[in-house]
Design a protein around this motif. Structure first.
Motif, PDB file in Angstrom:
ATOM      1  N   PHE A   1       0.864  -1.182   0.000  1.00  0.00           N
ATOM      2  CA  PHE A   1       0.000   0.000   0.000  1.00  0.00           C
ATOM      3  C   PHE A   1       0.902   1.233   0.000  1.00  0.00           C
ATOM      4  O   PHE A   1       1.802   1.350   0.829  1.00  0.00           O
ATOM      5  N   VAL A   2       0.681   2.152  -0.939  1.00  0.00           N
ATOM      6  CA  VAL A   2       1.514   3.352  -1.035  1.00  0.00           C
ATOM      7  C   VAL A   2       0.708   4.561  -0.551  1.00  0.00           C
ATOM      8  O   VAL A   2      -0.442   4.756  -0.939  1.00  0.00           O
ATOM      9  N   ASP A   3       1.330   5.349   0.298  1.00  0.00           N
ATOM     10  CA  ASP A   3       0.657   6.482   0.935  1.00  0.00           C
ATOM     11  C   ASP A   3       0.553   7.675  -0.014  1.00  0.00           C
ATOM     12  O   ASP A   3       1.327   8.622   0.068  1.00  0.00           O
ATOM     13  N   HIS A   4      -0.429   7.612  -0.927  1.00  0.00           N
ATOM     14  CA  HIS A   4      -0.761   8.770  -1.758  1.00  0.00           C
ATOM     15  C   HIS A   4      -1.863   9.537  -1.025  1.00  0.00           C
ATOM     16  O   HIS A   4      -3.049   9.440  -1.344  1.00  0.00           O
ATOM     17  N   THR A   5      -1.435  10.315  -0.035  1.00  0.00           N
ATOM     18  CA  THR A   5      -2.361  10.914   0.938  1.00  0.00           C
ATOM     19  C   THR A   5      -3.444  11.759   0.288  1.00  0.00           C
ATOM     20  O   THR A   5      -4.598  11.742   0.726  1.00  0.00           O
TER      21      THR A   5
END
Length: 391
Positions: free
Chosen positions: A122-126
């Motif tokens: 999971f990549v934190d693309h806020t």
């Protein structure tokens, strides 16, 4: 059953992750890892961490920690690949700060590792979890702006200057992700031009150390990490150095173009993204907390082009007259849900771990597409702005 988490990196963003995971009812912070002992002490004091929470200077000290199920990575970008790969191979779910890697091949490899070990990457693309982006997406998908004309974004500030990536890799991913989400498309052609500003002797080192402190890592510790986890071999910056100022152009399949201004040596801090349509303009301005999302409504067409159902409902004169612009008629401030984007990121990540299902907008594969675009932009940057097709 709470999910045991280790947070790698106790700098500015790592502290925010720790705060959110401590507060969440479905997670338990088991360890915090950072080579800067002062940062660990500050975190322990700030959150009054239980004595059972392990504070470690090295990731290897917690790799076999009982009860550990997931790892959150908030370290310098050049270390993401190595740390994420090690965690996935150990069988842990991974939440990684953007960018997932500095190399497209390595990003793909991480996705393959996650699939092989049946773990969530999971990549934190806020920003994709920001209420303004959610609402903006609905506005556009409901065709409230009419025929989309073009878009532009400004993401500038005065430091922190990163030591391992340029302004393109540090900043552009946010706006590219938002444009792609709002348009439900990915660019078919991209270009970038950049500038490296001369730095006075000593100033560069000072900014470099400040950038490391921003990540919660002192100069000596950062050097040690870089030696252990060398940056990708892919050149992501102009040959003469790290670009401080970058101008990006994205062209989408329907002809829509987005222009992005990126700079980390600009005292005018901006976080603004705009989409212009024939019936109105959508503006997301993060620096205006009272009015972060507004729509300027009004028909910008000079003719009677039939753009969509909204426009076709407008009354048209029976006799042809000289076209006149109608101008902007109404400014509407949109109400938004009160929610911290990073809290929503952490909540979605925990849900993905519990169900072992990927998040469409922040999965490793979704991040790979963004890295593909960034890699192509870097190549364009090296070629002086030559338009390229994302490879």
């Amino acid at each position: 059953m709470k999910i045991g988490i280790a947070v790698l990196g106790a700098g500015r963003w790592g502290v925010n992750l720790i705060r959110n995971f401590i507060k969440h009812p479905n997670s338990q912070v088991l360890a915090v890892v950072d080579p800067n002992l002062d940062s660990l002490a500050a975190v322990q004091k700030q959150f009054n961490l239980d004595a059972s929470v392990i504070l470690a200077a090295d990731w290897s000290q917690v790799q076999a920690l009982p009860g550990l199920e997931a790892v959150a990575i908030a370290t310098p970008a050049s270390t993401h690949y190595t740390l994420a790969a090690a965690a996935l191979k150990q069988g842990y779910h991974v939440l990684a700060e953007k960018p997932l890697a500095l190399n497209l091949t390595e990003a793909i490899e991480l996705c393959q590792l996650a699939e092989k070990h049946q773990r969530q990457l999971f990549v934190d693309h806020t920003y994709l979890f920001h209420p303004a982006v959610d609402r903006g997406q609905r506005i556009i998908q409901q065709h409230q702006l009419g025929k989309l004309r073009y878009g532009y974004a400004q993401r500038t500030h005065f430091e922190p200057v990163r030591h391992d990536v340029d302004a393109l890799w540090d900043l552009a991913v946010h706006d590219i992700a938002i444009f792609n989400t709002w348009l439900e498309q990915t660019p078919i052609q991209v270009s970038a031009i950049g500038t490296v500003f001369p730095k006075q002797e000593g100033t560069s080192k000072k900014q470099e150390v400040r950038g490391k402190k921003e990540e919660g890592i002192n100069k000596e510790a950062a050097t040690e990490i870089e030696n252990q986890f060398p940056p990708s071999l892919l050149t992501v910056n102009p040959a003469e150095g790290l670009a401080d100022l970058v101008w990006v152009t994205l062209t989408y399949p329907d002809g829509f173009q987005a222009f992005i201004h990126l700079c980390w040596l600009n005292p005018d801090k901006q976080r603004r993204l705009t989409v212009v349509g024939s019936l109105g303009t959508l503006i997301f301005d993060e620096m205006s907390p009272e009015t972060p999302l507004i729509v300027q409504r009004g028909n910008s067409d000079w003719g009677d082009e039939d753009n969509n159902s909204c426009e076709s409902a407008l009354a048209k004169p029976s006799k042809r007259i000289a076209p006149q612009p109608t101008g902007l008629r109404h400014r509407e401030v949109l109400n938004l849900e009160s929610a911290e984007p990073l809290q929503r990121v952490c909540d979605r990540f925990l849900n993905c771990v519990q169900t072992n299902t990927p998040c469409p907008t922040s999965s490793g594969s979704a991040s790979v597409e963004l890295i593909r675009i960034l890699s192509t932009l870097s190549k364009s940057l090296e070629l002086g702005g030559q338009p390229l097709i994302p490879f």
